[in-house]
Enzyme design. Structure first.
Site, short mmCIF file in Angstrom:
data_model
loop_
_atom_site.label_atom_id
_atom_site.label_comp_id
_atom_site.label_asym_id
_atom_site.label_seq_id
_atom_site.Cartn_x
_atom_site.Cartn_y
_atom_site.Cartn_z
N SER A 119 7.03 -0.37 2.58
CA SER A 119 5.68 -0.37 2.04
C SER A 119 5.14 -1.77 1.83
CB SER A 119 5.64 0.40 0.71
OG SER A 119 6.54 -0.17 -0.22
N HIS A 140 4.56 3.55 7.96
CA HIS A 140 4.52 3.72 6.51
C HIS A 140 3.90 5.05 6.13
CE1 HIS A 140 2.81 2.32 2.40
NE2 HIS A 140 3.94 2.97 2.24
N GLU A 152 0.35 4.60 7.91
CA GLU A 152 -0.02 3.26 8.37
C GLU A 152 0.95 2.86 9.48
OE1 GLU A 152 -1.92 0.45 4.96
OE2 GLU A 152 0.18 0.97 4.67
N ASN A 190 -1.45 -0.50 0.21
CA ASN A 190 -0.72 -1.04 -0.95
C ASN A 190 -1.20 -2.42 -1.35
OD1 ASN A 190 0.77 1.19 -1.51
ND2 ASN A 190 2.58 0.54 -0.39
#
Length: 282
Positions: A119, A140, A152, A190
């Site tokens: 992440s 991800h 992602e 993130n």
């Protein structure tokens, strides 16, 4: 490349979630972890999740049996040789991921794509642990994997177009909605989300409002389905802290300094839902 079998390293929350998503979509899975207890626990989690879908009448009992039959569990990396794609879904620890990737690279065939579910860690950097940087990519997934549509797909500097296209097609086959992003700490979601969670801890530490009111404010004022502190408990406070530490190290910008309260709660073992206590008690 058509991906028919996916190897997954790690039978924890992310690993078993990815396994379920693949198996329900008709893709065979080899799920590997360090102990038989770990893989059996992961398999049991998938079975429980499928049972809940049966109760909601989203799948049938036969669908569950078919999906579970597609998941093979193992404690040996040798069993990953059957996969066209191997997804590393271990703990968010750079040294651990390097060790795993080096081992896998030496076992699977040269045409196998290797992906990391990291992440926050650099895909370009992780790719150097393998002899196939062009066939290395970030994939991800978001928690809970069976429910969340987003994946992602992160291209390292060396990732080839063929690798990207194969992995994107596979994500679509899982019923996901992938977005492609360039390699950078935290990627897109993130990079925005975790500093917001960290700021919520600063607000809490300063006593500006209760956890409940902080979360209610963000839900009602920003139309978020879950407040940042409750989300931190779901993600894991240790994961949030690790991500902030990566940002601080990679960017060298003090705005990514982890809140001392977040660090202290992690030190106390209050990691969120997985330990029964974080910001809230479970």
């Amino acid at each position: 490349m058509t991906i028919q079998t996916v190897g997954i390293i790690g039978a924890g929350t992310m690993g078993n979630g990815i396994a379920q998503a693949c198996a329900v979509s008709g893709i065979n899975v080899v799920m590997v972890d360090i102990s038989d207890a770990a893989v059996q626990k992961g398999l049991a989690t998938v079975a429980g999740s499928l049972d809940r879908l049966i109760k909601k009448e989203k799948i049938t009992a036969a669908d569950k049996d078919t999906a579970l039959a597609r998941i093979k569990v193992s404690t040996s990396y040798d069993d990953l040789k059957a996969a066209q794609l191997v997804i590393e879904a271990a703990t968010e620890n750079y040294e651990l991921k390097l060790k795993i990737l080096k081992q896998v690279d030496g076992i699977v065939g040269p045409d196998v794509i290797i992906a990391s579910n990291t992440s926050s860690i650099s895909i370009t950097k992780l790719a150097t642990a393998t002899s196939r940087a062009d066939k290395f990519i970030g994939m991800h997934f978001f928690n809970p994997v069976p429910m969340m549509a987003l994946v992602e797909i992160i291209r390292g500097l060396q990732t080839s177009d063929a690798t990207h296209d194969a992995v994107k097609a596979m994500a679509v086959a899982l019923g996901k909605s992938p977005i492609t992003v360039k390699n950078a700490p935290g990627f897109v979601v993130n990079r925005i989300l975790v500093p917001m969670i960290n700021e919520a801890f600063f607000v809490l530490a300063e006593g500006l409002a209760t956890p409940e009111d902080i979360d209610a404010g963000m839900k009602l004022g920003c139309n978020q389905p879950i407040g940042p502190l409750a989300l931190a408990d779901m993600v894991g406070l240790d994961v949030c802290l690790a991500v902030m530490d990566v940002y601080l190290a990679e960017f060298g910008d003090s705005k990514y300094r982890a809140c001392p309260l977040l660090r202290e709660m992690v030190a106390a073992g209050r990691l969120g839902r997985k330990t029964g206590r974080g910001v809230y008690s479970y």
